[in-house]
Design a protein around this motif. Structure first.
Motif, PDB file in Angstrom:
ATOM      1  N   VAL A   1       0.833  -1.202   0.000  1.00 40.91           N
ATOM      2  CA  VAL A   1       0.000   0.000   0.000  1.00 40.91           C
ATOM      3  C   VAL A   1       0.869   1.254   0.000  1.00 40.91           C
ATOM      4  O   VAL A   1       0.635   2.203  -0.749  1.00 40.91           O
ATOM      5  CB  VAL A   1      -0.947  -0.005   1.213  1.00 40.91           C
ATOM      6  N   ARG A   2       1.883   1.262   0.864  1.00 41.05           N
ATOM      7  CA  ARG A   2       2.827   2.383   0.946  1.00 41.05           C
ATOM      8  C   ARG A   2       4.252   1.838   0.955  1.00 41.05           C
ATOM      9  O   ARG A   2       4.494   0.747   1.462  1.00 41.05           O
ATOM     10  CB  ARG A   2       2.594   3.219   2.211  1.00 41.05           C
ATOM     11  N   GLY A   3       5.170   2.630   0.413  1.00 39.22           N
ATOM     12  CA  GLY A   3       6.537   2.162   0.374  1.00 39.22           C
ATOM     13  C   GLY A   3       7.560   3.276   0.422  1.00 39.22           C
ATOM     14  O   GLY A   3       7.254   4.437   0.146  1.00 39.22           O
ATOM     15  N   ALA A   4       8.776   2.903   0.789  1.00 35.84           N
ATOM     16  CA  ALA A   4       9.891   3.846   0.739  1.00 35.84           C
ATOM     17  C   ALA A   4      10.330   4.077  -0.697  1.00 35.84           C
ATOM     18  O   ALA A   4      11.065   5.017  -0.990  1.00 35.84           O
ATOM     19  CB  ALA A   4      11.061   3.311   1.557  1.00 35.84           C
ATOM     20  N   ARG A   5       9.850   3.207  -1.594  1.00 32.56           N
ATOM     21  CA  ARG A   5      10.116   3.288  -3.032  1.00 32.56           C
ATOM     22  C   ARG A   5       8.833   2.867  -3.728  1.00 32.56           C
ATOM     23  O   ARG A   5       7.937   2.282  -3.106  1.00 32.56           O
ATOM     24  CB  ARG A   5      11.279   2.337  -3.356  1.00 32.56           C
ATOM     25  N   SER A   6       8.698   3.136  -4.997  1.00 34.49           N
ATOM     26  CA  SER A   6       7.445   2.837  -5.705  1.00 34.49           C
ATOM     27  C   SER A   6       7.271   1.354  -5.988  1.00 34.49           C
ATOM     28  O   SER A   6       6.257   0.949  -6.547  1.00 34.49           O
ATOM     29  CB  SER A   6       7.381   3.619  -7.022  1.00 34.49           C
ATOM     30  N   TRP A   7       8.224   0.555  -5.601  1.00 35.11           N
ATOM     31  CA  TRP A   7       8.128  -0.898  -5.798  1.00 35.11           C
ATOM     32  C   TRP A   7       8.895  -1.619  -4.691  1.00 35.11           C
ATOM     33  O   TRP A   7       9.800  -1.062  -4.071  1.00 35.11           O
ATOM     34  CB  TRP A   7       8.670  -1.311  -7.174  1.00 35.11           C
ATOM     35  N   ALA A   8       8.484  -2.844  -4.447  1.00 36.91           N
ATOM     36  CA  ALA A   8       9.127  -3.696  -3.449  1.00 36.91           C
ATOM     37  C   ALA A   8       9.314  -5.081  -4.063  1.00 36.91           C
ATOM     38  O   ALA A   8       8.696  -5.406  -5.086  1.00 36.91           O
ATOM     39  CB  ALA A   8       8.289  -3.780  -2.181  1.00 36.91           C
ATOM     40  N   VAL A   9      10.157  -5.881  -3.431  1.00 35.36           N
ATOM     41  CA  VAL A   9      10.404  -7.237  -3.920  1.00 35.36           C
ATOM     42  C   VAL A   9      10.026  -8.226  -2.819  1.00 35.36           C
ATOM     43  O   VAL A   9      10.607  -8.216  -1.734  1.00 35.36           O
ATOM     44  CB  VAL A   9      11.878  -7.434  -4.332  1.00 35.36           C
ATOM     45  N   ILE A  10       9.026  -9.044  -3.099  1.00 31.85           N
ATOM     46  CA  ILE A  10       8.533 -10.040  -2.142  1.00 31.85           C
ATOM     47  C   ILE A  10       9.117 -11.398  -2.508  1.00 31.85           C
ATOM     48  O   ILE A  10       9.045 -11.827  -3.662  1.00 31.85           O
ATOM     49  CB  ILE A  10       6.990 -10.114  -2.160  1.00 31.85           C
ATOM     50  N   LYS A  11       9.702 -12.078  -1.515  1.00 27.61           N
ATOM     51  CA  LYS A  11      10.264 -13.404  -1.804  1.00 27.61           C
ATOM     52  C   LYS A  11       9.538 -14.535  -1.081  1.00 27.61           C
ATOM     53  O   LYS A  11       9.861 -15.702  -1.307  1.00 27.61           O
ATOM     54  CB  LYS A  11      11.756 -13.437  -1.479  1.00 27.61           C
ATOM     55  N   GLN A  12       8.596 -14.191  -0.212  1.00 28.10           N
ATOM     56  CA  GLN A  12       7.784 -15.249   0.398  1.00 28.10           C
ATOM     57  C   GLN A  12       6.382 -14.738   0.675  1.00 28.10           C
ATOM     58  O   GLN A  12       6.183 -13.658   1.234  1.00 28.10           O
ATOM     59  CB  GLN A  12       8.398 -15.771   1.698  1.00 28.10           C
TER      60      GLN A  12
END
Length: 482
Positions: A461-472
């Motif tokens: 919903v919110r992030g320190a960057r416009s994208w995140a990487v989910i690994k699990q």
């Protein structure tokens, strides 16, 4: 069967050049974060008293002659079985990939190896089994467990009060003891207690600190490259003290003094825009109460209580180090081993129920910046088109636990997230989260009731960057009772 609804699944290698602005972990820090739960071992001459410190007062240290391990029949123990220590760590953590941290010397200075820099060691005791540190390192190598030593540079009551050393001599002998420890082979981590602290009337040093801390860090880097120092410049304590609790939300990046970046994180907490990456760790003793060395007739935590602490640490993104101390025989008591093993079995049983995405990485969009912010901290473009959400589907299962992890090689980005599960009739239902903010190394969401699900969905919903990487993104059932 598990189906991951992605346009692209990224390998860890694809992330190696991304996220240039968010703080990122070293390879050694990533190993530490993957351990998750490790084991502490407080063992010293203190074990043979009813105290918590080798030096019981400002001028008196327990005699080395008190260190005399004996079995239940009263016979002198010829050689402590350090294999039992390491095997207990494997049982307790439910993992073949773990770490065990031994108090090589505690605050009073009693050393578990025959040091050339002190006359307060196993060599001055009745114990004839030789070098306990050497045996410990051999056992760690035998079972593939990462060795760690508790070593407090600014604490050695014997050198201060019995030997009467001045600040210069104290620092040189402590550095000498540190170099001796590092000569036994590669040490995964050093636990520097009182990190960056000074000396005062009730402290176990005559002076020379905090200015000497850099000498100890430089010595580690020179003699054992790759050894983590934590507490120290590589790992910080989680808020919550020695209670087995961690703060939340939890950010691994943090701010430090710009004139001395090795200092602890400012305020002891993390910040999404911090320049330094410092994993957080909480500690807990299996003995109920603030007891780290073995004492008679103490209660120990059962599986249910240990799960409460694991969910409040490991489940909030920090690591947990669980203290399980030996008694005066030099062995960990049977009931401590039984409690640790019961939890380890429960942990493994829970892990075996998890289904979903694990082992690959997916890029997801974070459409809003941090709360009360109008811009992202990091404007690095994503390595691929981000997904609106990460969806995984699987055969129908009962779920009351959801585990999430970010791929921190790309930096920690998620500041708020939402979760949903897919009902058997293909309807997505939002899950009320107990956390819902940072993910970082790990978040474990324990649902208040079991749901029947065919899939899971997470959205940033919110992030320190416009994208995140989910690994699990995995769901399963918490198995407290075996």
């Amino acid at each position: 069967m598990v189906v991951v609804a992605l346009q692209t699944v990224l390998s860890a290698m694809a992330l190696s050049a991304s996220a240039a602005q968010l703080a990122r972990p070293t390879p050694e820090q990533l190993v530490h974060l993957d351990v998750g739960i490790s084991m502490f071992m407080h063992f010293s001459v203190t074990t043979f008293s009813d105290l918590e410190h080798d030096c019981a007062s400002l001028a008196t240290c327990l005699p080395a002659a008190l260190f005399d391990p004996r079995d239940s029949s009263g016979a002198q123990v010829l050689k402590i079985d350090t294999d039992q220590w390491v095997q207990t760590a494997l049982l307790a953590t439910g993992s073949a990939h773990t770490e065990i941290c031994l108090t090589a010397h505690h605050e009073g200075g009693f050393a578990l190896w025959p040091s050339n820099n002190s006359n307060y060691t196993v060599a001055q005791s009745p114990y004839h089994g030789g070098d306990i540190v050497k045996s410990f390192m051999t056992s760690c190598a035998k079972f593939g467990v990462l060795p760690c030593f508790y070593f407090p540079p600014n604490a050695n009551g014997f050198l201060r009060w019995v030997a009467g050393e001045d600040a210069g001599s104290f620092v040189q002998h402590q550095l000498g003891m540190l170099r001796e420890l590092l000569s036994y082979g590669h040490v995964h981590r050093l636990w520097f207690d009182h990190y960056w602290g000074g000396c005062h009337a009730t402290m176990f040093c005559p002076g020379g600190f905090p200015q000497a801390w850099n000498q100890f860090i430089d010595t580690v880097h020179q003699h054992s490259p790759g050894t983590l120092i934590g507490p120290g410049p590589d790992v910080n304590n989680a808020a919550g003290g020695e209670t087995g609790l961690s703060s939340y939300p939890l950010w691994n990046p943090c701010h430090t003094d710009p004139t001395e970046p090795r200092k602890p994180c400012s305020g002891g907490v993390g910040a999404p825009d911090g320049a330094e990456f410092r994993p957080k760790e909480a500690d807990l003793s299996i003995q109920v109460g603030d007891y780290w060395f073995w004492h008679q007739n103490l209660q120990v935590f059962n599986t249910s209580a240990l799960w409460d602490h694991v969910l409040a640490t490991w489940g909030r993104g920090s690591t947990l180090i669980l203290n399980i101390p030996p008694d005066t025989s030099g062995q960990i008591p049977d009931r401590y081993v039984a409690s640790a093993a019961a939890f380890g079995q429960s942990f493994n049983a829970t892990a075996s129920t998890l289904i979903g995405l694990e082992g690959a990485s997916a890029v997801v969009a974070c459409p809003l910046p941090l709360e009360n912010q109008t811009a992202y901290i990091d404007n690095t473009p994503p390595p691929t088109t981000p997904l609106e959400s990460l969806n995984v589907t699987f055969d129908k299962a009962q779920i009351d636990l959801v585990v999430l992890r970010e791929n921190l090689q790309a930096g920690q980005a998620v500041a708020a997230y939402s979760l949903s599960y897919l009902e058997p009739d293909n309807r997505w239902v939002e899950i009320p989260t107990t956390h819902g903010l940072t993910i970082g190394n790990r978040v474990a969401e324990l649902l208040s009731f079991k749901v029947e699900a065919r899939g899971l969905r997470v959205a940033c919903v919110r992030g320190a960057r416009s994208w995140a990487v989910i690994k699990q993104l995995s769901g399963g059932t918490l198995v407290k009772e075996m």
